[in-house]
Design a protein around this motif. Structure first.
Motif, PDB file in Angstrom:
ATOM      1  N   ASP A 159      -0.087   1.054  -0.924  1.00  0.00           N
ATOM      2  CA  ASP A 159      -1.119   2.080  -0.972  1.00  0.00           C
ATOM      3  C   ASP A 159      -2.381   1.636  -0.242  1.00  0.00           C
ATOM      4  N   ALA A 160      -3.047   2.576   0.417  1.00  0.00           N
ATOM      5  CA  ALA A 160      -4.338   2.289   1.037  1.00  0.00           C
ATOM      6  C   ALA A 160      -5.326   1.891  -0.056  1.00  0.00           C
ATOM      7  N   GLY A 161      -6.056   0.817   0.191  1.00  0.00           N
ATOM      8  CA  GLY A 161      -7.010   0.330  -0.800  1.00  0.00           C
ATOM      9  C   GLY A 161      -6.438  -0.676  -1.765  1.00  0.00           C
ATOM     10  N   ASN A 170      -5.682  -3.485   1.752  1.00  0.00           N
ATOM     11  CA  ASN A 170      -4.891  -2.744   2.727  1.00  0.00           C
ATOM     12  C   ASN A 170      -5.670  -1.517   3.201  1.00  0.00           C
ATOM     13  N   GLU A 171      -5.865  -1.405   4.503  1.00  0.00           N
ATOM     14  CA  GLU A 171      -6.643  -0.306   5.065  1.00  0.00           C
ATOM     15  C   GLU A 171      -5.768   0.841   5.570  1.00  0.00           C
ATOM     16  N   LEU A 172      -4.463   0.646   5.606  1.00  0.00           N
ATOM     17  CA  LEU A 172      -3.580   1.627   6.239  1.00  0.00           C
ATOM     18  C   LEU A 172      -2.933   2.551   5.214  1.00  0.00           C
ATOM     19  N   PRO A 173      -2.721   3.814   5.577  1.00  0.00           N
ATOM     20  CA  PRO A 173      -2.019   4.737   4.665  1.00  0.00           C
ATOM     21  C   PRO A 173      -0.545   4.359   4.572  1.00  0.00           C
TER      22      PRO A 173
END
Length: 359
Positions: A159-161, A170-173
């Motif tokens: 998950d993003a975040g 994690n910055e990615l969707p």
């Protein structure tokens, strides 16, 4: 469309709960080697579900091939169905190896075990093409959002975040395995949670009887890499604040997360104190309606919930074996004279072309 006669149906007879199944075998015959995964790993629970359902459905192990790629999940085929065949392929390459196996021998039952890294990262291309070809196999993704064998980097489903103790935020969707499966025209899509054995076994029972590919996305918490860096109980805090006397490594035992039966949705506390929300497919959901399945998954993604249950099924689409119109006898069982053109036929073909330099 009525199903064409192809390979034998998966399993035979009704499920049994006696000491011996319909083949006269005890459940112990369907076990594998002792697990070497971390204590409490959800993957082991999934292996037990496969053992239970395969035994109850009288699966003949000599017709089963267990396929895997690379990762914690890809170790698990060693832990179930000891009497079957197995092939541990390259990272992300399990779908193509499975395709080759079923084309060579249409009578095989293929159980593919993959992970979120093996499927949604390096193997996403192979996965999507196996789905679009409707390769007749059970494709289980043991989804924990991390690369457990290489110290917990984010996978494509994280998950993003999300925060990892070694890799920050994690910055990615994320990629959604079920949405990706529907986009590639999968004929059966389902999701469950490793701690919900009753639901997993129900979905596996359906998958064993499905004519094409069955994609089961099973959320399986990682007990080792679900720690916050800020916690004084985490590996990161300890390594930054201890005096190193020698180099050792320890994976502390953890309790497997199990849940009780629930009506609609439930929040589950993970090992690091964070929560995920599982939401069952509603009684009004029609799993044969693809558009409804897509809308359901998109709504759940917006609400940051995991839909569980049978999301989509299509029994009308031909599987790969039917599309290729293969012979009833598996190719691997045919003699050479059936597979190779006779010499006279080859000579006739070659005779149609003039030798080089004589034209």
């Amino acid at each position: 469309m009525a199903r064409k006669p192809t390979r034998p149906a998966r399993g035979s007879g009704k499920p049994r709960r006696s000491a011996l199944n319909g083949l006269g075998l005890p459940k112990t015959e369907y076990r594998g080697r002792p697990s070497t995964l971390c204590k409490g790993c959800g993957h082991d629970s999934i292996s037990q579900r496969i053992i239970n359902v395969a035994w109850e459905h009288n699966l003949e192990q000599h017709n089963v091939v267990k396929m895997s790629g690379i990762g914690c999940s890809s170790k698990t085929p060693a832990y179930f169905l000891q009497g079957s065949h197995g092939f541990n392929s390259l990272h992300g390459r399990m779908p193509s190896v499975s395709t080759g196996a079923i084309v060579a021998n249409r009578q095989l039952e293929i159980i593919g075990i993959s992970g979120d890294g093996d499927t949604a990262s390096i193997g996403i291309g192979q996965f999507k093409h196996a789905v679009r070809r409707n390769v007749p196999m059970i494709y289980i993704v043991e989804n924990n959002g991390v690369y457990g064998l290489t110290k917990g980097q984010f996978s494509a489903t994280a998950d993003a975040g999300q925060s990892m103790k070694y890799h920050g935020v994690n910055e990615l969707p994320p990629l959604d395995i079920c949405i990706e499966s529907l986009a590639a025209n999968a004929t059966l899509v389902a999701r469950s949670f490793a701690g919900d054995p009753k639901q997993i076994e129900s979905l596996l029972s359906i998958a064993f009887k499905h004519r094409g590919i069955s994609v089961l996305d099973i959320i399986s918490p990682c007990v080792t890499f679900n720690n916050h860096d800020q916690s004084t109980k985490s590996y990161a805090w300890g390594r930054e604040n201890d005096l190193v006397l020698n180099i050792v490594d320890l994976v502390p035992p953890a309790e497997e997360i199990q849940i009780e039966d629930y009506e609609s949705e439930i929040g589950i506390e993970m090992h690091d104190g964070s929560y995920i929300v599982l939401k069952k497919v509603g009684e009004n959901h029609d799993p044969t309606d693809k558009r409804a399945a897509e809308d359901l998954l998109e709504s759940a993604r917006e609400e940051q919930k995991f839909i569980t249950g049978l999301i989509y099924v299509n029994e009308d689409q031909e599987d790969l074996i039917e599309m290729l119109d293969l012979t009833e006898t598996p190719l691997s069982h045919l003699p050479d004279r059936k597979l190779r053109p006779p010499e006279a036929v080859l000579d006739a073909i070659n005779g149609r072309y003039a030798p080089l330099g004589t034209a």
